[in-house]
Design an enzyme around this catalytic site. Structure first.
Site, PDB file in Angstrom:
ATOM      1  N   HIS A 297     130.013 146.040  51.423  1.00 54.59           N
ATOM      2  CA  HIS A 297     129.256 147.301  51.079  1.00 54.59           C
ATOM      3  C   HIS A 297     129.765 148.914  51.393  1.00 54.59           C
ATOM      4  O   HIS A 297     129.813 149.278  52.442  1.00 54.59           O
ATOM      5  CB  HIS A 297     127.977 147.403  52.221  1.00 54.59           C
ATOM      6  CG  HIS A 297     127.183 148.612  52.186  1.00 54.59           C
ATOM      7  ND1 HIS A 297     126.548 149.127  53.119  1.00 54.59           N
ATOM      8  CD2 HIS A 297     126.030 148.237  50.729  1.00 54.59           C
ATOM      9  CE1 HIS A 297     125.531 149.466  53.092  1.00 54.59           C
ATOM     10  NE2 HIS A 297     125.092 148.859  51.384  1.00 54.59           N
TER      11      HIS A 297
ATOM     12  N   GLU B 136     131.731 147.635  46.463  1.00 51.79           N
ATOM     13  CA  GLU B 136     130.464 147.608  45.782  1.00 51.79           C
ATOM     14  C   GLU B 136     130.845 149.646  45.828  1.00 51.79           C
ATOM     15  O   GLU B 136     131.882 150.599  46.442  1.00 51.79           O
ATOM     16  CB  GLU B 136     129.538 148.130  46.883  1.00 51.79           C
ATOM     17  CG  GLU B 136     128.317 148.981  46.776  1.00 51.79           C
ATOM     18  CD  GLU B 136     127.092 149.093  47.322  1.00 51.79           C
ATOM     19  OE1 GLU B 136     127.532 149.580  48.502  1.00 51.79           O
ATOM     20  OE2 GLU B 136     125.523 149.130  47.279  1.00 51.79           O
TER      21      GLU B 136
ATOM     22  N   ASP C 203     127.913 153.247  44.542  1.00 51.64           N
ATOM     23  CA  ASP C 203     127.038 154.118  44.607  1.00 51.64           C
ATOM     24  C   ASP C 203     127.408 154.813  43.736  1.00 51.64           C
ATOM     25  O   ASP C 203     128.699 155.701  44.114  1.00 51.64           O
ATOM     26  CB  ASP C 203     126.605 154.455  45.961  1.00 51.64           C
ATOM     27  CG  ASP C 203     126.094 152.763  47.019  1.00 51.64           C
ATOM     28  OD1 ASP C 203     125.536 152.174  46.308  1.00 51.64           O
ATOM     29  OD2 ASP C 203     126.375 153.131  48.211  1.00 51.64           O
TER      30      ASP C 203
ATOM     31  N   HIS D 209     126.862 157.885  48.155  1.00 53.61           N
ATOM     32  CA  HIS D 209     125.426 157.094  48.926  1.00 53.61           C
ATOM     33  C   HIS D 209     124.461 158.146  48.456  1.00 53.61           C
ATOM     34  O   HIS D 209     123.137 157.078  47.675  1.00 53.61           O
ATOM     35  CB  HIS D 209     125.935 156.298  49.693  1.00 53.61           C
ATOM     36  CG  HIS D 209     124.166 155.936  49.848  1.00 53.61           C
ATOM     37  ND1 HIS D 209     123.104 155.764  50.399  1.00 53.61           N
ATOM     38  CD2 HIS D 209     124.026 154.626  49.672  1.00 53.61           C
ATOM     39  CE1 HIS D 209     122.308 155.295  51.003  1.00 53.61           C
ATOM     40  NE2 HIS D 209     122.534 154.636  50.184  1.00 53.61           N
TER      41      HIS D 209
ATOM     42  N   GLU E 153     126.202 150.473  41.700  1.00 47.79           N
ATOM     43  CA  GLU E 153     124.873 150.637  41.789  1.00 47.79           C
ATOM     44  C   GLU E 153     124.788 152.566  41.064  1.00 47.79           C
ATOM     45  O   GLU E 153     124.779 153.733  41.793  1.00 47.79           O
ATOM     46  CB  GLU E 153     123.978 150.397  43.032  1.00 47.79           C
ATOM     47  CG  GLU E 153     122.554 151.776  43.549  1.00 47.79           C
ATOM     48  CD  GLU E 153     122.142 151.511  44.574  1.00 47.79           C
ATOM     49  OE1 GLU E 153     123.100 150.908  45.428  1.00 47.79           O
ATOM     50  OE2 GLU E 153     120.997 152.254  44.621  1.00 47.79           O
TER      51      GLU E 153
END
Ligand code: G3P
Ligand code: CA
Length: 325
Positions: free
Chosen positions: A33, A60, A62, A75, A166
């Site tokens: 993460h 991950e 973002d 993020h 994401e």
């Protein structure tokens, strides 16, 4: 050969060939993460390289677009919680006193120092035991740069670690005249991520936008619908029309404790019934809440609740737990 000898050999053979519970069919995936964000400032290249060395299944990203449409790995749509933007560009805040990624070109963003996450109002570090705020020399980077790091490491190590991008706040991007979904899908495609068999899982909290990614932008990637609110847990049949999995907050899986034991909502069972994988967020060894240890958290969620993997700031600890199963 006498029977006892045969028997012993058979037992040894069974022991050697006994599959771990984390075999491919049932494999539970570890998602780093924001990288190894429990140890280094989130979404820095250093945190990604450290995460890679811990052998998660996915790392991950973002994503927020810069003024010149570069997908930046960060993020928030804001810069002020993880950078020194107020020192470098003091005049570039908006009326709400915040500095927006989308107001800066990628070249300008490269001038900022990234630091451990903090509260811009108080200056206090969010997780006090993590990497010290203000130390080190960390920079922002693009999705392309991070993919090249991960694909380069896959080449040099022979591993096949995936990416788990994401897109953040697509509606905000549309309002500012930008299509973050399309721009991101184009970059992914350019680097070979096009289908469900490519090691890329695409996630978003905005259900309308993720449905658009499948139905209008015709993506064939593995799609995960992130879930924030309780009422969204009741829309699984709809999510299953375009997504391959869901990413709920892990507390949406837990129910009340009965006689000291955790019980569960029907979210995982129902998701599996509709063919959706379940990857909850976020497992943190320094924020255990109702659990007495990280291993207990892992056991309750991964084994007892039977989720299919999850996001963690401490990939080394989750990999270690799964390797013992
Ligand atoms: O994307 C899933 C996980 O990262 C949780 O959301 O807020 O940390 O991006 P967030
Ligand atoms: Ca995320």
């Amino acid at each position: 050969m006498k029977y006892p000898t045969l028997f012993i050999l058979f037992v040894v053979f069974l022991g050697c060939s006994k599959p771990s519970k984390n075999t491919s069919m049932q494999k539970k995936i570890v998602v780093a993460h924001r990288g190894a964000s429990g140890y280094l400032p989130e979404h820095t290249m250093e945190a990604k390289a450290m995460a890679y060395a811990m052998h998660p299944d996915y790392i991950e990203q973002d994503l927020v677009l810069s003024k010149d449409d570069v997908p930046v790995v960060i993020h928030d749509i804001y810069l002020d919680d993880v950078t020194n933007v107020h020192e470098i560009f003091p005049d570039r805040k908006r009326a709400d006193n915040r500095y927006y990624v989308i107001d800066f070109t990628f070249d300008e963003l490269q001038q900022l120092q990234v630091t451990e996450r903090f509260d811009p109002k108080t200056g206090k570090q969010f997780y006090p035991k993590r990497f010290p705020k203000g130390k080190g020399n960390f920079k922002l980077h693009s999705l392309q740069q991070e993919i090249e790091l991960i694909q380069g490491l896959n080449y040099s190590t022979g591993k096949d670690i995936g990416i788990y991008p994401e897109i953040k706040n697509p509606e905000f991007h549309h309002t500012n005249g930008k299509d973050i979904a399309k721009i991101t899908l184009d970059v992914l495609s350019e680097y070979g991520y096009k289908t469900k068999s490519d090691k890329c899982i695409f996630q978003c909290f905005d259900a309308k936008e993720l449905e658009r990614v499948r139905k209008e932008l015709n993506s064939n990637l593995f799609l995960v619908q992130l879930i924030e609110f309780e009422e969204e847990t009741k829309q699984l049949t709809h999510f299953a029309t375009y997504a391959d999995g869901i990413g709920p907050w892990y507390k949406q899986i837990l129910s009340k404790k009965v006689d000291g034991k955790f019980t569960f909502t029907n979210l995982v069972e129902q998701s599996h019934k509709y063919g959706l994988k379940v990857h909850p967020y976020t497992f943190r060894a320094d924020q255990l809440d109702e659990f007495s240890s990280f291993d207990e958290m892992m056991h309750v969620l991964l084994i007892d609740a039977n989720v299919d993997g999850g996001f963690t700031d401490f990939p080394d600890k989750m990999v270690a737990f799964l390797s013992k199963q």
